[in-house]
Write an enzyme that holds these catalytic residues in place. Structure first.
Site, short mmCIF file in Angstrom:
data_model
loop_
_atom_site.label_atom_id
_atom_site.label_comp_id
_atom_site.label_asym_id
_atom_site.label_seq_id
_atom_site.Cartn_x
_atom_site.Cartn_y
_atom_site.Cartn_z
N ASP A 16 0.82 -1.22 0.00
CA ASP A 16 0.00 0.00 0.00
C ASP A 16 0.85 1.26 0.00
OD1 ASP A 16 -1.86 -2.01 0.38
OD2 ASP A 16 -3.12 -0.79 1.70
N ARG A 96 0.92 6.34 17.15
CA ARG A 96 0.73 7.37 16.12
C ARG A 96 1.35 8.72 16.46
NH1 ARG A 96 0.57 3.22 14.18
NH2 ARG A 96 -1.21 2.22 13.20
N ASP A 125 -6.62 6.11 12.80
CA ASP A 125 -5.21 6.48 12.66
C ASP A 125 -5.01 7.81 11.93
OD1 ASP A 125 -4.20 4.31 14.09
OD2 ASP A 125 -4.30 3.00 12.33
N SER A 179 -6.08 -6.32 8.01
CA SER A 179 -5.37 -5.08 8.31
C SER A 179 -4.67 -5.27 9.65
CB SER A 179 -6.37 -3.92 8.38
OG SER A 179 -5.72 -2.77 8.83
#
Ligand code: ARG
Length: 403
Positions: A16, A96, A125, A179
């Site tokens: 990705d 994050r 996210d 995921s």
């Protein structure tokens, strides 16, 4: 479209983000710097360098952030015993802000005017990345290709890769994968069959913990040392934060500790189902509560517990760099001054139970609580008055109700 001079991309080296890299170069026609963080995801990072080089990236940053991740993000959060919706140890949420902070640092260093990330438009996210950038440097623009391009399906994504000669590993050719997000604190798995919360998660979803049913029949006893609220040793051996968490992940994983199958409420508005594995974090939460149980004052401990859900929610929602998080953190950190000592736990078939605790700063008094004769003056008549006064309003209330 706004003109962009230079972009720093949060790059994993996976399919990705490799597509995103190409898309950014094509769409903006500018230099893209890649940033790959080692947060203990347990993946080789050198392939990411090779792939970025192949895509013509000149400035490739691969940084080991494991110690910083654990000491400056995971441990401060553990001091609060933070759990989102009573169960989730926030393994993705807490990573994050660190990634965003580094993206901003690099952008400033190389004179980039934008950062880019590969988070999708439905998740938490993206919010966490972008709120952090807002708080750290509002002059930096954020590019979120998943919200901008017109790739709408897995098929279209693979077509784009094909067209631009981006190698697609054979296991990525079929249907969409789970995921997965992994770091030293946890592995989370979402998507595919898990999207039906009525389906039992298949065993192959679990990556770093054994099924408690298959865990060793013999329990394992471990001791964790704490100093001012942070774990500093395992079985008497002093360790750095990242080494300590790595060690506990190994121990917990072997005993099936820290599995969670959860339906949670995302900030963006929908419910989602995920499988979490947080072996070391789960051990540390029990252990930390164990050492706090003898070192914190009752009212101080209860105040901490009251603010905990609020604190956990703001980390979940992406407000790590917000003033309210810093205020709560100051309160939590202040409470930890005497949270030092040792906790012994038993790991056994999925559980991590505290079996003893000791501290040079313990508030626990055996002499005070004992059923036997005690040297500490405690007048039992005081208890009578204590109950009588606390019961005063209850007696009035009962009389009025005609009981
Ligand atoms: N639902 C969890 C959270 O919001 C995990 C997110 C995992 N991220 C991912 N890109 N798979 O914290």
């Amino acid at each position: 479209m706004t003109k962009i001079e230079k972009i720093v991309l949060s790059y994993s080296g996976g399919l990705d983000t490799s597509i995103i890299l190409k898309w950014l170069q094509e769409t903006y026609g500018c230099e893209v710097v890649t940033f790959t963080a080692d947060l203990g995801q347990g993946e080789e990072l050198e392939p990411a360098r090779a792939k970025a080089e192949m895509a013509g990236v000149k400035d490739i940053r691969i940084v080991d952030l494991r110690e910083e991740f654990v000491s400056d993000f995971v441990f401060p959060m553990l001091r609060a015993n933070a759990l989102y919706e009573g169960q989730y140890l926030l393994g993705s949420s807490i990573a994050r802000p660190l990634i965003a902070q580094r993206l901003v640092d690099i952008a400033r260093e190389v004179g980039a005017d934008a950062i880019a990330h590969g988070a999708t438009g439905k998740g938490n996210d993206q919010i966490r990345f972008e709120l952090a950038v807002n708080a750290l440097d509002p002059s930096i623009k954020v590019i979120a290709p998943w919200r901008q391009w017109n790739i709408r399906s897995r098929m279209q994504l693979l077509e784009y890769a094909e067209k631009h000669h981006i190698p697609v590993p054979s296991d990525k050719r079929g249907e969409a994968p789970f995921s997965i997000d992994a770091n030293l604190l946890h592995t989370s798995t979402e998507g595919k069959i898990l999207e039906n919360p009525a389906e039992v998660a298949p065993d192959h979803v679990y990556q770093r913990t054994v099924d408690p049913v298959d865990a060793p029949d013999a329990p394992e006893i471990i001791t964790i040392g704490f100093e001012r609220g942070d774990p500093v040793s395992v079985n008497g051996k002093a360790m750095t934060p990242a080494a300590l968490l790595t060690e506990l992940n190994g121990l917990g994983g072997r005993h099936g500790v820290g599995r969670l199958d959860l339906v949670e409420n995302r900030f963006i508005g929908m419910k989602s189902r995920g499988i979490y594995e947080t072996p070391g974090g789960t051990i540390l939460l029990s252990a930390h509560r164990g050492i706090e149980s003898i070192t914190l004052d009752r009212v101080a401990a209860h105040l901490k517990d009251e603010i905990m859900p609020r604190y956990a929610e703001l980390i979940y929602n992406g407000f790590w760099f917000a003033p309210e998080r810093e205020m709560l953190q100051a309160l939590i950190d202040h409470s930890q001054a005497f949270v030092s000592g040792e906790v012994t736990l038993r790991l056994y078939k999925g559980s991590a139970s505290v079996i003893s605790r000791a501290s040079p700063f313990s508030l626990y008094s055996a002499d005070l609580v004992t059923f036997e004769e005690s040297t500490i003056a405690f007048d039992h008549h005081d208890a009578e008055g204590f109950i009588r006064l606390n019961g005063l309003r209850l007696r009035s209330w009962a009389a009025r109700n005609g009981r």
